[in-house]
Enzyme design. Sequence first.
Site, short mmCIF file in Angstrom:
data_model
loop_
_atom_site.label_atom_id
_atom_site.label_comp_id
_atom_site.label_asym_id
_atom_site.label_seq_id
_atom_site.Cartn_x
_atom_site.Cartn_y
_atom_site.Cartn_z
N ARG A 128 -14.14 -15.48 -11.42
CA ARG A 128 -13.74 -14.07 -11.53
C ARG A 128 -14.96 -13.17 -11.65
O ARG A 128 -14.99 -12.07 -11.11
CB ARG A 128 -12.82 -13.87 -12.75
CG ARG A 128 -11.42 -14.40 -12.53
CD ARG A 128 -10.49 -14.04 -13.68
NE ARG A 128 -9.22 -14.73 -13.52
CZ ARG A 128 -8.14 -14.21 -12.93
NH1 ARG A 128 -8.17 -12.98 -12.46
NH2 ARG A 128 -7.04 -14.92 -12.81
N HIS B 198 1.37 1.13 -13.36
CA HIS B 198 2.07 -0.11 -13.71
C HIS B 198 3.58 0.15 -13.69
O HIS B 198 4.04 1.14 -14.26
CB HIS B 198 1.63 -0.57 -15.11
CG HIS B 198 2.32 -1.84 -15.52
ND1 HIS B 198 1.92 -3.08 -15.06
CD2 HIS B 198 3.38 -2.07 -16.32
CE1 HIS B 198 2.71 -3.99 -15.57
NE2 HIS B 198 3.60 -3.42 -16.34
N LEU C 163 -5.27 -6.08 -20.94
CA LEU C 163 -4.43 -6.02 -19.73
C LEU C 163 -3.22 -5.11 -19.95
O LEU C 163 -2.41 -5.35 -20.86
CB LEU C 163 -3.98 -7.42 -19.35
CG LEU C 163 -3.22 -7.54 -18.03
CD1 LEU C 163 -4.09 -7.19 -16.86
CD2 LEU C 163 -2.65 -8.94 -17.88
N ASP C 164 -3.10 -4.10 -19.12
CA ASP C 164 -2.01 -3.12 -19.19
C ASP C 164 -1.92 -2.46 -20.57
O ASP C 164 -0.86 -1.95 -20.96
CB ASP C 164 -0.66 -3.76 -18.82
CG ASP C 164 -0.61 -4.21 -17.37
OD1 ASP C 164 -1.26 -3.56 -16.54
OD2 ASP C 164 0.06 -5.22 -17.07
N GLY D 255 0.78 -1.23 0.00
CA GLY D 255 0.00 0.00 0.00
C GLY D 255 0.81 1.28 0.00
O GLY D 255 0.29 2.34 0.37
N SER D 256 2.05 1.24 -0.47
CA SER D 256 2.82 2.50 -0.46
C SER D 256 2.28 3.50 -1.49
O SER D 256 2.28 4.71 -1.23
CB SER D 256 4.31 2.22 -0.69
OG SER D 256 4.59 1.87 -2.02
N ARG E 19 -5.28 -8.40 -9.13
CA ARG E 19 -6.24 -9.31 -9.78
C ARG E 19 -6.64 -8.74 -11.13
O ARG E 19 -7.05 -7.57 -11.23
CB ARG E 19 -7.51 -9.49 -8.95
CG ARG E 19 -7.33 -10.23 -7.65
CD ARG E 19 -6.80 -11.63 -7.81
NE ARG E 19 -7.69 -12.56 -8.47
CZ ARG E 19 -7.36 -13.80 -8.79
NH1 ARG E 19 -6.15 -14.25 -8.55
NH2 ARG E 19 -8.23 -14.60 -9.37
N ILE E 20 -6.56 -9.56 -12.16
CA ILE E 20 -7.06 -9.18 -13.47
C ILE E 20 -8.57 -9.01 -13.39
O ILE E 20 -9.26 -9.85 -12.79
CB ILE E 20 -6.67 -10.24 -14.52
CG1 ILE E 20 -5.15 -10.30 -14.66
CG2 ILE E 20 -7.33 -9.94 -15.86
CD1 ILE E 20 -4.64 -11.45 -15.51
N1 NHR Z 1 -7.67 -5.64 -15.49
C1 NHR Z 1 -7.88 -5.30 -16.75
N2 NHR Z 1 -8.97 -5.80 -17.36
N3 NHR Z 1 -7.07 -4.46 -17.44
C2 NHR Z 1 -5.97 -3.98 -16.85
O1 NHR Z 1 -5.18 -3.17 -17.54
C3 NHR Z 1 -5.67 -4.33 -15.51
C4 NHR Z 1 -6.56 -5.18 -14.85
C5 NHR Z 1 -6.32 -5.58 -13.54
C6 NHR Z 1 -5.17 -5.18 -12.90
C7 NHR Z 1 -2.96 -4.04 -12.88
C8 NHR Z 1 -1.85 -4.83 -13.60
C9 NHR Z 1 -0.48 -4.24 -13.39
O2 NHR Z 1 -0.32 -3.04 -13.20
C10 NHR Z 1 -4.26 -4.36 -13.55
C11 NHR Z 1 -4.51 -3.90 -14.85
C12 NHR Z 1 -2.37 -8.27 -12.09
C13 NHR Z 1 -1.95 -9.11 -13.11
C14 NHR Z 1 -2.01 -10.60 -12.97
O3 NHR Z 1 -1.47 -11.34 -13.78
C15 NHR Z 1 -1.50 -8.53 -14.29
C16 NHR Z 1 -1.48 -7.15 -14.41
C17 NHR Z 1 -1.91 -6.32 -13.38
C18 NHR Z 1 -2.34 -6.88 -12.22
N4 NHR Z 1 -2.69 -11.14 -11.92
C19 NHR Z 1 -2.87 -12.55 -11.65
C20 NHR Z 1 -4.33 -12.99 -11.87
O4 NHR Z 1 -4.53 -14.18 -12.13
C21 NHR Z 1 -2.53 -12.87 -10.20
C22 NHR Z 1 -1.10 -12.54 -9.88
C23 NHR Z 1 -0.82 -12.54 -8.38
O5 NHR Z 1 -1.74 -12.67 -7.55
O6 NHR Z 1 0.35 -12.37 -8.03
O7 NHR Z 1 -5.26 -12.17 -11.74
O8 NHR Z 1 0.51 -5.00 -13.48
C1 GAR Z 2 3.99 -1.04 -7.12
O1 GAR Z 2 5.28 -1.02 -7.67
C2 GAR Z 2 2.95 -1.07 -8.22
O2 GAR Z 2 3.29 -0.30 -9.35
C3 GAR Z 2 2.99 -2.52 -8.58
O3 GAR Z 2 3.15 -3.23 -7.38
C4 GAR Z 2 3.74 -2.38 -6.41
C5 GAR Z 2 2.77 -2.23 -5.29
O4 GAR Z 2 3.37 -1.55 -4.22
N1 GAR Z 2 1.79 -2.91 -9.25
C6 GAR Z 2 1.71 -4.00 -9.95
O5 GAR Z 2 2.66 -4.72 -10.17
C7 GAR Z 2 0.33 -4.29 -10.46
N2 GAR Z 2 0.34 -5.57 -11.07
P1 GAR Z 2 2.48 -0.82 -3.15
O6 GAR Z 2 1.46 -1.84 -2.64
O7 GAR Z 2 3.45 -0.46 -2.07
O8 GAR Z 2 1.84 0.35 -3.79
#
Ligand code: NHR
Ligand code: GAR
Length: 211
Positions: free
Chosen positions: A61, A105, A140-141, A12-13, A87-88
Amino acid sequence: MKRYVILISGRGSNMESLLDAGLPGECVAVISNKPDAAGLASAAARGIQALAIDHKQFASREDFDAALAAEIESHAPDLVLLAGFMRILTDGFVRRFEGRLLNIHPSLLPLFPGVKTHAQALAAGVRLHGCTVHFVTPALDGGPIIAQAAVPVLAGDDEAALAARVLVEEHALYPRVARWHLDGRLRLIDGRVRLAGETAVRGALHAPAIG
Ligand code: NHR
Ligand code: GAR
């Protein structure tokens, strides 16, 4: 007063940097998909309603996203900020909040989407790395990029050193972009970023979309 919700999964930073930035709005809830997220305690310590919706308690989901969307809507936010949310999200969820859903990201998108971005950057041998704030879309992203900040990759960097350098920029960039949205200057129109009235760029390393 505009209202915003922050979604987290862990430390949560980035959430803290948003809460401590004096944004022109009220944080009406912090929600984690992980009950043990450290960020929930620091939100609560700031007097903000903090709660978990454990994705493991849902069969699909779609079911999780429906519960998450209902909780968010109950707070009637103008803006929803993903801050280390892992979570996606389903297409239906994303469309419901399109235009008021942002993510930070930890890479210079479109390089290194997904997870383990700092390891990806080191493996690729890039000399510049950084972070991106974008509107969240179903891809995604892959949503429209609002602003980016860059850092050098230095000799001897490991994942932790590089992540720490990027994180400093995340904490500066995300509140700045959130403020634009809360001020009504940042919009998603026909899949494009519209940012009104931004002229000053802080150095060459922080670049907002202008237009
Ligand atoms: N959802 C959508 N539809 N589109 C985006 O652009 C999203 C999103 C949900 C989250 C953040 C993203 C990042 O900044 C985000 C963007 C999680 C995963 C992932 O693979 C990928 C990208 C991002 C967040 N999650 C796995 C899953 O199965 C679980 C991974 C884990 O728990 O460590 O959901 O990177
Ligand atoms: C941050 O670096 C953020 O950009 C990244 O995880 C870290 C969370 O730190 N986000 C992702 O990788 C999303 N998939 P935080 O909890 O201290 O903010």
